[in-house]
Design an enzyme around this catalytic site. Structure first.
Site, short mmCIF file in Angstrom:
data_model
loop_
_atom_site.label_atom_id
_atom_site.label_comp_id
_atom_site.label_asym_id
_atom_site.label_seq_id
_atom_site.Cartn_x
_atom_site.Cartn_y
_atom_site.Cartn_z
N ALA A 96 0.87 -1.20 -0.08
CA ALA A 96 0.19 -0.09 0.06
C ALA A 96 0.72 1.23 -0.01
CB ALA A 96 -0.83 0.01 1.22
N ASN A 97 0.26 2.43 0.11
CA ASN A 97 0.98 3.84 0.22
C ASN A 97 0.17 4.60 1.10
OD1 ASN A 97 -0.61 5.65 -1.55
ND2 ASN A 97 -0.18 3.99 -3.07
#
Ligand code: CTP
Length: 399
Positions: A211-212
């Site tokens: 994810a980010n």
């Protein structure tokens, strides 16, 4: 256009439902946003709330009796109706809806609704059985048929203890509805704008994802700004903590591939695509069906495969494309090369190392770079204001 409520006259009709406690919040948020709020109350509403409550919030007279000598309506019974940009009846009881459906005008709220030429929003609040009653349904349909906007009701726990349809919408939705109505003749009316938001999640196994840090705030703010200028907005978003904006078509996805197919579909008839999402460049080559065990090794690696570049890939006759470039160095040069390689009209260069800018903040400090090579460094703005700056340019190209 950064504040669609500034100096707008909103007539808020409050009728006798316990949901009127929420109208206090609505009046407060409207006033804080710069609107001039005229509150009208039915006699029944004054049994739930003192007019002074609204007066203290709006700093304007509250009208409870058409004939009271101190009431503005006793001199001109349509004064509020005439100056209103929008009339909203919230909460609207079954009784008031019935009166409106039959054109009665026997209290400040119904009189104002009957006399206005402004758009009218009705936010029902009542017990589920009253709402579902054929009489109420016919009255609501009659109002809808006359062009009134029926906002809600929502489903949930009701004052009677029943769970069902009849809850008045919450303040953010009612504010959204007012903005939709105020903006419907805006410069993006009859235009379809597609916005992407959030960070994609690429599953490693049923527990873990790549994810980010994107929270979706910039994309959501853009979607609201486009909505407030009259656009038909589709928001393709990954899971976020943000509430769905009222009046926006929200499509939820997780991975880059899901985002790609949702955007391809949405963009087939769109005028503009604004790609605020942080798309993972890579995804695991395979997603394990079961949770991976950590085993004995001290190191671990996963094979990754490149995701498609969605923004570069999507194109369409007349489709305006706007990208974001989140950079930590060589901001403008990197943005310019992405503008060219992805075939964009505009790129929003975003320095993610600044503390008041980038992931998770409500503000952003960006530089806009366009096709003609112009760069415009904007001051620190809210993300909603940045959204309008971007949309000013989109609207200009579309015009
Ligand atoms: N983008 C996209 N699809 C991808 C990667 C990025 O559509 N697979 C879009 C982003 O939504 C953004 C723009 O392209 O609007 C630029 O994204 P960014 O991450 O800054 O650039 P990349 O092209 O991924 O290049 P790099 O990671 O090398 O900086």
């Amino acid at each position: 256009m950064p504040n669609p409520l500034e100096n707008r006259h909103i007539a808020l009709g409050v009728t006798g439902s316990i949901a009127c406690y929420k109208s206090v919040d609505l009046a407060s948020k409207l006033t804080q946003a710069g609107a001039l709020v005229d509150v009208l109350m039915t006699p029944e509403a004054t049994k739930f709330l003192a007019p002074l409550t609204f007066r203290s919030i709006t700093h304007r007279p509250v009208i409870t009796d058409i004939f009271a000598p101190e009431s503005e309506l006793s001199i001109n019974h349509v004064a509020v109706a005439e100056r209103a940009d929008v009339v909203i009846v919230a909460p609207a009881t079954a009784n008031t809806i019935a009166k409106l459906a039959h054109g009665l005008a026997d209290d400040p709220v119904t009189t104002t609704v009957l006399a206005t030429r402004a758009p009218v929003i009705v936010a029902p609040a009542m017990d589920a059985n009253m709402y579902e009653n054929a009489a109420t349904q016919q009255n609501v349909a009659a109002l809808q048929g006359r062009g009134y906007i029926i906002a809600g009701p929502a489903s949930g726990r009701l004052a009677s203890g029943l769970i069902g349809l009849g809850r008045m919408l919450e303040t953010p939705d009612l504010l959204g509805c007012i903005k939709v109505v105020l903006g419907r003749d805006g410069d993006l009316a009859n235009r379809k704008v597609v916005v992407s938001a959030g960070g994609t999640q690429e599953p490693i196994d049923p527990v873990r994802v790549i994810a980010n840090h994107s929270t979706g705030k910039m994309g959501y703010a853009l979607a609201e700004a486009a909505r407030d200028r009259g656009a038909d907005v589709s928001l393709v978003t990954t899971p976020t903590a943000l509430e769905d904006p009222y009046g926006v078509n929200v499509i939820k996805v997780r991975t880059a591939l899901e985002m790609r197919s949702a955007l391809l579909h949405q963009c087939s008839n769109a005028d503009a695509l604004i790609m605020a999402a942080a798309v993972a460049d890579w995804r695991p080559t395979e997603t394990a069906d079961h949770k991976l065990k950590k085993g004995d090794s001290d190191t671990w690696s996963i094979d990754l495969v490149k995701n498609p570049d969605i923004l570069a890939e999507i194109s369409g006759e007349g489709l305006i494309k706007v990208g974001f470039a989140a950079e930590s160095e060589d901001l403008i040069a990197n943005a310019q090369s992405k503008l060219v390689s992805k075939g964009l009209h505009l790129i929003v260069a975003n320095n993610i190392t600044a503390p008041d800018s980038g992931f998770g903040t409500d503000t952003n400090r960006v530089t806009l770079v366009d096709r003609e090579g112009r760069t415009t460094e904007l001051p620190l703005l809210t993300k909603y204001e940045v959204g309008h700056e971007i949309l000013d340019r989109v609207a200009k190209v579309l015009a």
